[in-house]
Design a protein around this motif. Sequence first.
Motif, mmCIF file in Angstrom:
data_model
loop_
_atom_site.group_PDB
_atom_site.id
_atom_site.type_symbol
_atom_site.label_atom_id
_atom_site.label_comp_id
_atom_site.label_asym_id
_atom_site.label_seq_id
_atom_site.Cartn_x
_atom_site.Cartn_y
_atom_site.Cartn_z
ATOM 1 N N GLY A 1 0.835 -1.189 0.000
ATOM 2 C CA GLY A 1 0.000 0.000 0.000
ATOM 3 C C GLY A 1 0.871 1.240 0.000
ATOM 4 N N GLU A 2 0.276 2.360 -0.366
ATOM 5 C CA GLU A 2 1.074 3.570 -0.510
ATOM 6 C C GLU A 2 1.694 4.044 0.796
ATOM 7 O OE1 GLU A 2 -0.960 7.283 -1.496
ATOM 8 O OE2 GLU A 2 -2.786 6.103 -1.485
ATOM 9 N N GLY A 3 1.132 3.676 1.909
ATOM 10 C CA GLY A 3 1.689 4.087 3.194
ATOM 11 C C GLY A 3 3.101 3.581 3.441
ATOM 12 N N SER A 4 3.442 2.423 2.900
ATOM 13 C CA SER A 4 4.785 1.878 3.112
ATOM 14 C C SER A 4 5.850 2.773 2.497
ATOM 15 C CB SER A 4 4.892 0.473 2.516
ATOM 16 O OG SER A 4 4.077 -0.423 3.228
ATOM 17 N N LEU A 5 5.659 3.164 1.257
ATOM 18 C CA LEU A 5 6.650 4.017 0.594
ATOM 19 C C LEU A 5 6.644 5.438 1.151
ATOM 20 C CD1 LEU A 5 6.340 2.805 -3.094
ATOM 21 C CD2 LEU A 5 8.335 2.574 -1.605
ATOM 22 N N LEU A 6 5.473 5.935 1.504
ATOM 23 C CA LEU A 6 5.409 7.298 2.037
ATOM 24 C C LEU A 6 6.053 7.368 3.418
ATOM 25 C CD1 LEU A 6 1.894 8.428 0.806
ATOM 26 C CD2 LEU A 6 4.144 8.791 -0.247
ATOM 27 N N VAL B 1 3.416 3.520 -8.863
ATOM 28 C CA VAL B 1 2.557 2.359 -8.608
ATOM 29 C C VAL B 1 1.172 2.735 -8.095
ATOM 30 C CG1 VAL B 1 4.475 0.757 -8.319
ATOM 31 C CG2 VAL B 1 3.551 1.905 -6.315
ATOM 32 N N HIS B 2 1.020 3.963 -7.622
ATOM 33 C CA HIS B 2 -0.269 4.484 -7.154
ATOM 34 C C HIS B 2 -0.489 5.867 -7.790
ATOM 35 C CE1 HIS B 2 -0.423 1.339 -4.093
ATOM 36 N NE2 HIS B 2 0.801 1.675 -3.735
ATOM 37 N N PRO B 3 -0.727 5.923 -9.097
ATOM 38 C CA PRO B 3 -0.761 7.223 -9.784
ATOM 39 C C PRO B 3 -1.856 8.177 -9.307
ATOM 40 C CG PRO B 3 -1.393 5.440 -11.266
ATOM 41 C CD PRO B 3 -0.947 4.810 -9.995
#
Length: 144
Positions: A39-44, A69-71
């Motif tokens: 999910g986007e939280g991991s990279l953020l 990956v999450h445009p």
Amino acid sequence: MTLGAVLIEAFERDGVEGMLDRYDSLRERHYGGWTYDFGEGSLLGLAERFANTGNMEAAMAAIDKNLEVHPASFSAHVTRGQILVGAGDSEGAKAAFQACLDADPSIGWCQQQIDEINRRERTSATDEPYPEHLRPELAGNEEP
């Protein structure tokens, strides 16, 4: 081991490109499973961690990968804006918050951030940041 921990390890060993390659290979093998949270939280979260340690290149790379990956992620633009504000990059921060608004115009908070940056820029651009009667060098120096 969490995705973030694996990516930090890859970064420490192989730098930014190695970290991104490791992310891609893990996502290819494990996406849709329960091994890692993609999910986007991991990279953020990883981007914030890098920014907090002063590694802006790695922070921006993590945000860019998140957007790849999450445009549709407005959160990535918000995170980029917050990091850039902290780094003193007003123009970059305003661009990030504008990208957030472009992704989702209903997020008024991003417009508030742009307005606040503009206000600070106007305030810092004035020659007299304090009203004359409050300026320390003039306080109490009136002639009797």
